[in-house]
Design an enzyme around this catalytic site. Structure first.
Site, PDB file in Angstrom:
ATOM      1  N   ARG C  50      36.316  26.951  40.565  1.00 12.22           N
ATOM      2  CA  ARG C  50      36.382  25.736  39.745  1.00 12.22           C
ATOM      3  C   ARG C  50      37.717  25.619  39.037  1.00 12.22           C
ATOM      4  O   ARG C  50      38.405  24.600  39.141  1.00 12.22           O
ATOM      5  CB  ARG C  50      35.303  25.757  38.675  1.00 12.22           C
ATOM      6  N   THR C  51      38.090  26.640  38.292  1.00  9.99           N
ATOM      7  CA  THR C  51      39.331  26.569  37.525  1.00  9.99           C
ATOM      8  C   THR C  51      40.536  26.510  38.453  1.00  9.99           C
ATOM      9  O   THR C  51      41.478  25.763  38.228  1.00  9.99           O
ATOM     10  CB  THR C  51      39.430  27.779  36.569  1.00  9.99           C
ATOM     11  N   LYS C  78      48.060  47.208  49.233  1.00 14.18           N
ATOM     12  CA  LYS C  78      48.887  48.310  49.710  1.00 14.18           C
ATOM     13  C   LYS C  78      49.443  49.137  48.548  1.00 14.18           C
ATOM     14  O   LYS C  78      50.312  49.969  48.727  1.00 14.18           O
ATOM     15  CB  LYS C  78      50.060  47.796  50.541  1.00 14.18           C
ATOM     16  N   ARG C 100      44.867  34.351  36.327  1.00 11.71           N
ATOM     17  CA  ARG C 100      43.617  34.770  35.698  1.00 11.71           C
ATOM     18  C   ARG C 100      43.461  36.267  35.934  1.00 11.71           C
ATOM     19  O   ARG C 100      43.683  36.758  37.046  1.00 11.71           O
ATOM     20  CB  ARG C 100      42.424  34.024  36.273  1.00 11.71           C
ATOM     21  N   HIS C 130      41.731  31.428  26.790  1.00 11.55           N
ATOM     22  CA  HIS C 130      41.617  30.520  27.932  1.00 11.55           C
ATOM     23  C   HIS C 130      42.177  29.186  27.436  1.00 11.55           C
ATOM     24  O   HIS C 130      41.445  28.235  27.201  1.00 11.55           O
ATOM     25  CB  HIS C 130      40.152  30.399  28.347  1.00 11.55           C
TER      26      HIS C 130
END
Lengths: 303, 303, 303
Positions: C50-51, C78, C100, C130
């Site tokens: 969504r974000t 890696k 995020r 946020h």
């Protein structure tokens, strides 16, 4: 036309207009600003990179923004309901939602609950419908036979579970084809022909091929072969595979279609799939322009 | 130039033209409509977000449509053959196919079977070639040493399994470098120097570094270290790691290259990787413009 | 404003300018060339389709190139360090990095080490902040109450672990809200109100709702309910769920917000979520325009 959920809603004029528009997109440079500023979101609950890629290219070639809603990372993982996901996406100002789902009627369900501004396009639902496949198959056939009236067409494979067949039959019947022959082992034939207007059914593939103008082969699932008492791929191929000998039973210029991806040596022999009568890659090419036509028809109006 | 599969096909003039074009893209605003309407598809059978992102940015910055064919969800999962996938994608009107594969020669195989309109770009195949890496390394070196003729270059790491080295050597040799020193423990040296024109090989890294203008370090896999009898990363670092002491054996302005991602403290010491002689981030930046040059060269002609 | 990491750095004038710009984008056609040629990369260490989709649409609608760095296939697999990944992406000429991460402060850490040309946008870090959620919630509230001064606002749910609440409180306090009531079972209340300026805290949801203009519900995790001694969702709902009876305790025109995705029947009753006072879908719509405003503010200057 607000949504494209099934081809049952479209009459011959509407189908013809979509095919004409697709044909135009095939032969002319795409108007890359036709859908500028519009947003097309793909929401696939079943994996299908081919169909998704075809829709993505269709959207991009008309200038639309495209976003893929990645279900493997989506909020539905967190238990959000499908309608809440729908309304959330709509609130982000979505213009079209291209949906594939393994349950019959799920795109229609979303369309019933969608905002009036959002067009839902069914990219295949369960065994119910795959309308853009029906359109692209009709376009492919029409490129060689502009008049559908006197065509004879055989469709062979797992008819019972085939959304492709249901949409093909609906398009071809509406466009005037009178002779559509469904062919499969009994376990793959539908229990009723109600959803297959203008069709006859049989288990004899050789007989069904007599003098047809078009033969459409379906992709076979291994588990279906076993249920139809063909434990080995070779057994299925012997009875229902399209090879050169069988193709010779059809008209000399008979077109061979298959929605792909093909199982070489199972439902279709390699030399037929790659032969001069095969239209399989034309179908893929037509798939992009048909989807451009559908998106243009649904979206190319004042926002 | 129809495809870019290996640098063996390119003579000095062709290489120089690509490098000049990349340098131009680096220093000028990108012509964002050069590839408008063209489609670049990335098809990675080995994961490499870095290289893929570099190609995607190159395509977008020239205005091309970009689609990533997601193999984790693709029809190949359903058993479709690679050539059928190729022809399906081509039928969607593809202009370039950027391929990474863990088997040598797979991009060339696809190129042999591709339609004439489709350019195949090798984004790395097995131990065979990684031509855009060879180009970006040559460009990086040239930015400091416009004349390749009298350069001394050392390459250290798992030469035997390195597609990067093969493409680097091919580019540098064609551009006129006469002294290329391959250095590694025996198990990582190639059995023959046939594919390494103009090169010498040794196991003594200190000696190889004497008076070089450029040292190119390779990323080391842990399992390779063990096979070369370096059970611990520190052991490998002691013998073949580039640290400040070793770098002092080279020329004072010696450039340090590494294709990334780096293993800090294994093949390269952090202070060298981050030091003033490091060109590692320049390589990344050059990677995007080199890929723009390649796509422009292959596609920027009448469709 | 070089980055957007937390709302603590923004004074009332700066917040108001962002909200005004977002409101302008909501009501006017987007300037599709504002960020032409700029590159916005999304780097999500926690899944949130969504974000991410909201940021992607914001970038596209201003004409920016967008690339998603797919961590499931990335070089970090890696073992590359996060800073090496950052510098590699920067070298590809990145303009904004939307991050995020489940650890507090990771976006700020990247911002401290980023090149001056790169803007880092915090899309949610741990329990810390946020900021775009805080902005979109403030915008949503302002659309009904242009003056924040005399508002009474209740926030209910897992306050202790909520980055949403921390950013909401920061925005609302700066904008002048004097009465913010945090409400939760004890185990979900913060140990200190230091990070919650202007707030009071209580465990009595009914009392907290008295005469509020806005109630903001938070998404509840099942494991948190158990820790707060509500073993069943129904138990939590009985004490802290927003239903019609409780909503009647607030002002008649009280706005109901929720950051989504909602748990129907747990923290919010379906008839409230879908009712006339719900602003949940407005929040989603505002999320896109707020992110457009943030990207425009950070990037729409000469490159």
């Amino acid at each position: 036309m607000h949504h494209l959920l099934t081809l049952e809603d479209l009459d011959r004029a509407a189908l013809t207009r979509l095919l004409d528009r697709a044909e135009h997109f095939r032969t002319h440079a795409a108007p890359r600003d036709l859908l500028a500023g519009r947003t097309v979101l793909t929401l696939f609950f079943e994996p299908s990179t081919r169909t998704r890629t075809s829709f993505v290219l269709a959207a991009k070639r008309l200038g639309a923004d495209n976003v893929n809603f990645d279900l493997s990372r989506s909020s539905t993982v967190k238990g959000e309901s499908l309608l809440d996901t729908l309304h959330t996406l709509e609130a982000m100002r979505l213009d079209a939602l291209v949906v594939r789902h393994n349950e019959n009627g799920m795109p229609a369900y979303l369309a019933r609950h969608a905002n009036t501004g959002v067009a839902v396009v069914n990219a295949g639902d369960g065994t119910h419908a795959h309308p853009t496949q029906g359109l692209l198959d009709a376009l492919t056939i029409r490129q060689r036979h502009p008049d559908f009236a006197n065509l004879r067409i055989a469709i062979c494979g797992d008819i019972r579970h085939s959304r492709v067949t249901r949409s093909d039959v609906r398009a071809l019947h509406t466009l005037g084809v009178g002779d559509i022959r469904l062919c499969a082992p009994r376990a793959m034939l539908p229990e009723s022909l109600d959803a297959f207007p203008g069709c006859t059914a049989s288990e004899d593939f050789d007989a069904a091929l007599a003098d047809v103008d078009v033969v459409m082969m379906l992709r076979i699932q291994k588990e279906r072969m076993a249920a139809a008492q063909f434990p080995e791929a070779a057994d299925y191929h012997a009875h229902y595979g399209l090879d050169a000998r069988r193709l010779a039973l059809a008209k000399p210029d008979c077109q061979v279609l298959h929605p792909g991806p093909i199982n070489r040596g199972i439902e279709i022999a390699p030399d037929v799939a790659d032969g001069p009568q095969s239209r399989i890659l034309d179908q893929v090419a037509n798939g992009v322009v048909v989807r451009m036509a559908v998106l243009a028809e649904l979206l190319a109006t004042p926002a």
